[in-house]
Design an enzyme around this catalytic site. Structure first.
Site, PDB file in Angstrom:
ATOM      1  N   CYS A 162       0.769  -1.142   0.128  1.00 23.60           N
ATOM      2  CA  CYS A 162       0.052   0.147   0.134  1.00 23.60           C
ATOM      3  C   CYS A 162       0.806   1.294  -0.059  1.00 23.60           C
ATOM      4  O   CYS A 162       0.288   2.313  -0.308  1.00 23.60           O
ATOM      5  CB  CYS A 162      -0.997  -0.099   1.067  1.00 23.60           C
ATOM      6  SG  CYS A 162      -2.046  -1.490   1.080  1.00 23.60           S
ATOM      7  N   HIS A 302      -2.422   7.886   6.426  1.00 22.70           N
ATOM      8  CA  HIS A 302      -2.791   6.672   5.464  1.00 22.70           C
ATOM      9  C   HIS A 302      -4.086   6.157   6.015  1.00 22.70           C
ATOM     10  O   HIS A 302      -5.029   5.522   5.249  1.00 22.70           O
ATOM     11  CB  HIS A 302      -1.705   5.666   6.236  1.00 22.70           C
ATOM     12  CG  HIS A 302      -2.017   4.363   5.125  1.00 22.70           C
ATOM     13  ND1 HIS A 302      -1.847   4.352   3.699  1.00 22.70           N
ATOM     14  CD2 HIS A 302      -1.848   3.235   5.743  1.00 22.70           C
ATOM     15  CE1 HIS A 302      -1.813   2.915   3.663  1.00 22.70           C
ATOM     16  NE2 HIS A 302      -2.018   2.217   4.550  1.00 22.70           N
ATOM     17  N   GLU A 313      -1.139   4.458  13.658  1.00 19.96           N
ATOM     18  CA  GLU A 313      -0.748   5.716  12.992  1.00 19.96           C
ATOM     19  C   GLU A 313      -1.302   6.864  14.027  1.00 19.96           C
ATOM     20  O   GLU A 313      -0.354   7.801  13.949  1.00 19.96           O
ATOM     21  CB  GLU A 313      -1.813   5.690  11.715  1.00 19.96           C
ATOM     22  CG  GLU A 313      -1.245   7.313  10.795  1.00 19.96           C
ATOM     23  CD  GLU A 313      -1.697   7.162   9.468  1.00 19.96           C
ATOM     24  OE1 GLU A 313      -1.180   8.017   8.822  1.00 19.96           O
ATOM     25  OE2 GLU A 313      -2.483   6.698   9.266  1.00 19.96           O
ATOM     26  N   LYS A 335      -9.700   7.998   2.642  1.00 17.88           N
ATOM     27  CA  LYS A 335     -10.402   6.699   2.448  1.00 17.88           C
ATOM     28  C   LYS A 335     -11.773   6.543   2.747  1.00 17.88           C
ATOM     29  O   LYS A 335     -12.506   5.670   2.486  1.00 17.88           O
ATOM     30  CB  LYS A 335      -9.346   5.657   3.025  1.00 17.88           C
ATOM     31  CG  LYS A 335      -7.873   5.630   2.353  1.00 17.88           C
ATOM     32  CD  LYS A 335      -7.010   4.608   3.010  1.00 17.88           C
ATOM     33  CE  LYS A 335      -6.049   4.392   2.184  1.00 17.88           C
ATOM     34  NZ  LYS A 335      -4.737   5.339   2.602  1.00 17.88           N
ATOM     35  N   HIS A 340      -9.900   2.113  -0.036  1.00 12.59           N
ATOM     36  CA  HIS A 340      -8.568   1.825   0.174  1.00 12.59           C
ATOM     37  C   HIS A 340      -8.047   1.312  -1.248  1.00 12.59           C
ATOM     38  O   HIS A 340      -8.246   0.260  -1.747  1.00 12.59           O
ATOM     39  CB  HIS A 340      -7.934   1.069   1.072  1.00 12.59           C
ATOM     40  CG  HIS A 340      -6.555   0.907   1.416  1.00 12.59           C
ATOM     41  ND1 HIS A 340      -5.588   1.636   0.582  1.00 12.59           N
ATOM     42  CD2 HIS A 340      -5.733   0.075   2.280  1.00 12.59           C
ATOM     43  CE1 HIS A 340      -4.255   1.370   1.039  1.00 12.59           C
ATOM     44  NE2 HIS A 340      -4.339   0.323   2.178  1.00 12.59           N
ATOM     45  N   PHE A 400       2.003  -3.488   4.024  1.00 10.50           N
ATOM     46  CA  PHE A 400       2.426  -4.992   4.463  1.00 10.50           C
ATOM     47  C   PHE A 400       3.884  -4.901   4.464  1.00 10.50           C
ATOM     48  O   PHE A 400       4.553  -4.560   3.540  1.00 10.50           O
ATOM     49  CB  PHE A 400       1.498  -5.882   3.729  1.00 10.50           C
ATOM     50  CG  PHE A 400       0.241  -6.262   4.032  1.00 10.50           C
ATOM     51  CD1 PHE A 400      -0.300  -5.574   5.278  1.00 10.50           C
ATOM     52  CD2 PHE A 400      -0.522  -7.262   3.612  1.00 10.50           C
ATOM     53  CE1 PHE A 400      -1.785  -6.016   5.613  1.00 10.50           C
ATOM     54  CE2 PHE A 400      -1.828  -7.478   3.977  1.00 10.50           C
ATOM     55  CZ  PHE A 400      -2.207  -6.900   4.794  1.00 10.50           C
TER      56      PHE A 400
END
Length: 412
Positions: A162, A302, A313, A335, A340, A400
């Site tokens: 991502c 994010h 976060e 988002k 996403h 990831f």
């Protein structure tokens, strides 16, 4: 080191099929998320997605060439064309050879992988299309853009889950900074709303199961969030060496001033418990930009709407910005309306950062009704768009494998 200007933006998103439409939807908190329509999702635990409904690739490529690219390539070509045209970028032959193409892609051409797996099983390997490999692999997103526009500079894809789109922008920025390129088209493209893509994330229990209320399923930083909503699309920036852009009379939208990439070195899917990688990415990008945390006016977080990711976060944002002694930056995650976009998220959110600086407005975090208590003290924007003075914007992208990217933009 050369300064880097942003001179054009382009996007294809679930909430709008061009950059301006997507941005207006983000400002209004108007969701592009709905029940999945591209396949029958009845057997899946999550049945909602951000699909780019109504997207017509023939507006950006000849119909006969559509088979040469999977859907993510179509998105990338479209968003790139929009950014290039927005910038009125038409270099001479020499400068065209010094223009790069950088596109982040997380999942490649899943719909074609699914299709030709069935072809092999049902009809045998001789029935595989010769276009399957070049249409599916990630580097054909920048490759197709390079071919379409004749850009002869560096041309490759970044694949870092991502964070892919943000890494692509950061690497293009570095190429221009050191004089390797005079310009670059950079961002991300993704099209993973397929049975395999959705099913894989369902197996990880990463996705929201608010199937009865799709438009409120993505709820970043909300106490009641239950997972992210998978989405598709692309976001691209036209980047140029500042003096080159000025010389040709381009309209400069913003300056890209900082980039940093780090690794948690912790776990294949979970962020580090102390959020150290995200903190170091934000602090590193600020050092690169020559700025302090107290000078940041806005953070496009994010904020995926996952219980664990959002928590860490928020912890990282507190660690970086609460020590500044002032109110801290406005913070939101777009988002909530886009879902996403995986590898394309950083590209689209960079577009939104540039638009925020241009319009002096910040989009709210849609569906943020009950803020997570871990965000106490942070200026989380919710409810309505926020007007104000925004000179510096940061965009965060995490993925990831513990990969982290922060980008910093300054107002023109």
């Amino acid at each position: 080191m050369y300064r880097v200007a942003v001179t054009g933006v382009g996007a294809v998103a679930p909430c709008g099929l061009d950059a301006e439409s997507a941005w207006q939807s983000a400002l209004a908190g108007r969701s592009g998320i709905a029940g999945i329509r591209s396949f029958d999702p009845s057997g899946f635990s999550s049945r909602v997605a951000g699909e780019c409904l109504g997207f017509d690739p023939t507006k950006y490529m000849e119909r006969r060439r559509m088979r040469e690219g999977a859907r993510f390539i179509h998105f990338g070509l479209a968003a790139s064309q929009m950014a290039i045209e927005h910038a009125s970028f038409d270099p001479n032959p020499e400068d065209r050879m010094a223009t790069g193409c950088y596109v982040g892609v997380g999942m490649c051409g899943l719909e074609l992988i699914e299709k030709y797996t069935l072809v092999v099983e049902e009809r045998g390997p001789r029935k595989i299309s010769p276009y399957f490999v070049p249409a599916s692999i990630s580097n054909l997103a920048p490759g197709q853009i390079s071919i379409r526009w004749g850009f002869g500079g560096p041309n490759f894809a970044t694949s870092s889950a991502c964070a892919s789109g943000a890494h692509a922008i950061g690497m293009a920025y570095r190429s221009i900074q050191v004089g390797e390129s005079v310009a670059a088209i950079a961002g991300g493209a993704e099209a993973a709303v397929t049975p395999l893509g959705v099913g894989g994330f369902c197996a990880l229990r990463s996705l929201s199961t608010r199937n009865d209320a799709p438009d409120t399923a993505s709820r970043p930083f909300d106490r009641d969030r239950d997972g992210f909503v998978i989405a598709e699309g692309a976001g691209m920036l036209m980047l140029e060496r500042w003096d080159y852009a000025e010389q040709r009379g381009a309209t400069i939208l913003a300056e890209l001033t900082g980039y940093a990439a780090t690794s948690d070195a912790h776990h294949i899917t979970q962020p580090a418990p102390d959020s150290r990688g995200a903190v170091r990415a934000m602090e590193g990008a600020l050092r690169d930009a020559g700025l302090s945390a107290g000078q940041v006016d806005y953070v496009n977080a994010h904020g995926t709407s996952t219980p664990y990711g959002d928590l860490h976060e928020l912890q990282a944002l507190n660690a970086v910005f609460r020590k500044t002694g002032n109110a801290g930056p406005a913070i939101s995650s777009t988002k909530g309306v886009t879902g996403h976009l995986l590898g394309a998220a950083g590209g689209l959110e960079a577009v939104f950062c540039v638009q925020s600086l241009r319009d002096q407005r910040v989009a709210p975090t849609a569906n943020l009704q009950n803020p997570d208590p871990n965000g106490e003290g942070l200026r989380l924007v919710r409810g309505h768009a926020l007007d104000g003075r925004f000179d510096v914007a940061m965009s965060n992208s995490f993925g990831f494998g513990g990969t982290n990217v922060s980008l910093v933009f300054r107002r023109r």
